[in-house]
Design a protein around this motif. Sequence first.
Motif, short mmCIF file in Angstrom:
data_model
loop_
_atom_site.label_atom_id
_atom_site.label_comp_id
_atom_site.label_asym_id
_atom_site.label_seq_id
_atom_site.Cartn_x
_atom_site.Cartn_y
_atom_site.Cartn_z
N LEU A 47 1.00 -1.24 0.03
CA LEU A 47 0.00 0.08 -0.01
C LEU A 47 0.78 1.44 0.10
CD1 LEU A 47 -2.79 -1.13 2.37
CD2 LEU A 47 -2.92 -1.22 -0.08
N PRO A 48 1.78 1.30 0.67
CA PRO A 48 2.78 2.68 0.82
C PRO A 48 3.30 2.82 -0.57
CG PRO A 48 3.26 1.31 2.62
CD PRO A 48 2.46 0.31 1.84
N SER A 49 3.81 1.90 -1.23
CA SER A 49 4.39 2.04 -2.55
C SER A 49 3.50 2.08 -3.73
CB SER A 49 5.72 1.22 -2.66
OG SER A 49 5.28 -0.22 -2.72
N GLY A 50 2.71 1.31 -3.78
CA GLY A 50 1.78 1.07 -4.76
C GLY A 50 2.32 -0.35 -5.68
N LEU A 51 3.44 -0.82 -5.21
CA LEU A 51 3.73 -2.11 -5.83
C LEU A 51 3.12 -3.23 -5.60
CD1 LEU A 51 7.64 -1.65 -4.89
CD2 LEU A 51 6.72 -1.24 -7.18
N ILE A 52 2.84 -4.08 -6.83
CA ILE A 52 2.20 -5.28 -6.84
C ILE A 52 3.20 -6.57 -7.24
CG2 ILE A 52 0.41 -6.60 -7.72
CD1 ILE A 52 -1.26 -3.91 -8.19
N VAL A 53 3.02 -7.52 -6.65
CA VAL A 53 3.73 -8.73 -6.84
C VAL A 53 3.16 -10.05 -6.71
CG1 VAL A 53 6.12 -7.65 -6.43
CG2 VAL A 53 4.97 -8.94 -4.72
N ILE A 54 3.30 -11.00 -7.45
CA ILE A 54 2.38 -12.18 -7.27
C ILE A 54 3.53 -13.33 -7.30
CG2 ILE A 54 0.48 -11.50 -8.64
CD1 ILE A 54 1.53 -13.12 -11.16
N ALA A 55 3.09 -14.39 -6.68
CA ALA A 55 3.82 -15.85 -6.95
C ALA A 55 2.81 -16.94 -6.96
CB ALA A 55 4.51 -16.03 -5.59
N GLU A 56 2.94 -17.77 -8.05
CA GLU A 56 2.08 -18.85 -7.96
C GLU A 56 2.67 -20.15 -8.39
OE1 GLU A 56 0.59 -17.36 -12.42
OE2 GLU A 56 -0.83 -16.86 -10.84
N GLU A 57 3.76 -20.23 -8.48
CA GLU A 57 4.50 -21.42 -8.85
C GLU A 57 4.30 -22.68 -7.96
OE1 GLU A 57 7.43 -18.64 -7.90
OE2 GLU A 57 5.67 -17.97 -9.00
N SER A 58 4.05 -22.27 -6.76
CA SER A 58 3.99 -23.64 -5.65
C SER A 58 2.61 -24.07 -5.75
CB SER A 58 4.68 -23.17 -4.54
OG SER A 58 4.57 -24.26 -3.46
N ARG A 59 2.43 -25.00 -5.11
CA ARG A 59 1.26 -25.48 -4.71
C ARG A 59 0.82 -25.06 -3.20
NH1 ARG A 59 -0.20 -31.40 -7.07
NH2 ARG A 59 1.11 -31.85 -5.43
N SER A 60 1.91 -24.54 -2.64
CA SER A 60 1.64 -24.18 -1.22
C SER A 60 1.74 -22.73 -1.09
CB SER A 60 3.17 -24.52 -0.32
OG SER A 60 3.10 -24.09 0.92
N GLN A 61 0.40 -22.23 -0.40
CA GLN A 61 0.32 -20.80 -0.19
C GLN A 61 1.52 -20.37 0.48
OE1 GLN A 61 -2.80 -18.59 2.36
NE2 GLN A 61 -3.82 -19.39 0.47
N HIS A 62 2.02 -21.05 1.49
CA HIS A 62 2.79 -20.26 2.37
C HIS A 62 4.34 -20.09 1.65
CE1 HIS A 62 5.24 -19.87 6.18
NE2 HIS A 62 6.04 -20.65 5.60
N GLU A 63 4.61 -21.12 0.72
CA GLU A 63 5.85 -20.93 -0.14
C GLU A 63 5.53 -19.75 -1.01
OE1 GLU A 63 6.94 -24.31 -2.22
OE2 GLU A 63 6.80 -25.64 -0.23
N ASN A 64 4.57 -19.74 -1.54
CA ASN A 64 4.21 -18.54 -2.55
C ASN A 64 4.07 -17.23 -1.72
OD1 ASN A 64 3.98 -20.08 -4.97
ND2 ASN A 64 1.71 -20.43 -4.70
#
Length: 175
Positions: A47-64
Amino acid sequence: MSSSRNAWATASDDVLLGQCEIDTYRASGPGGQKRNKTSSAVRLRHLPSGLIVIAEESRSQHENKAKALVRLRKACYLQIREEILPETVSSLPEWSTALNSEGRIHLGRKNPAFWAAAGVALDALDVAKARVSDAAAWLKVSTANLIQFMEEDPKLWQQVNVLRARHNQKPLKSS
């Protein structure tokens, strides 16, 4: 450097996550039946910077989530520019620790200090209106050494050329 960027990038995972909106969703693509049944993909909106990143490679939400945090820290250094004074940039701790005893940049991209140094290099390049020779002079390294450092990571190299385009300079070609 009074730096929100450095504060965000070096904050603990809990502090950084506390500054983010976290979305989980089902990622499409390969990964078997489980991937399509669980919301394991993670999107962080800082929120402070407006940056958005994603991670979706793993089947584990914790790892992502952990991968997304790493990407967010890198994105801070790649995307957020800090105002610097050319005459003091070489003495910034993020930069001075990147140099060896011969005054050459000695960091590989797996080194934890790489991204902080990359941020300073991009700041210098931005202030130099994307003229690599000027940025290198302010950073007290050779132009060739600075280019070699910036070529170390494809996303860093891409950001160099984004800055060059912003300052009406021709893109640099990879060697």
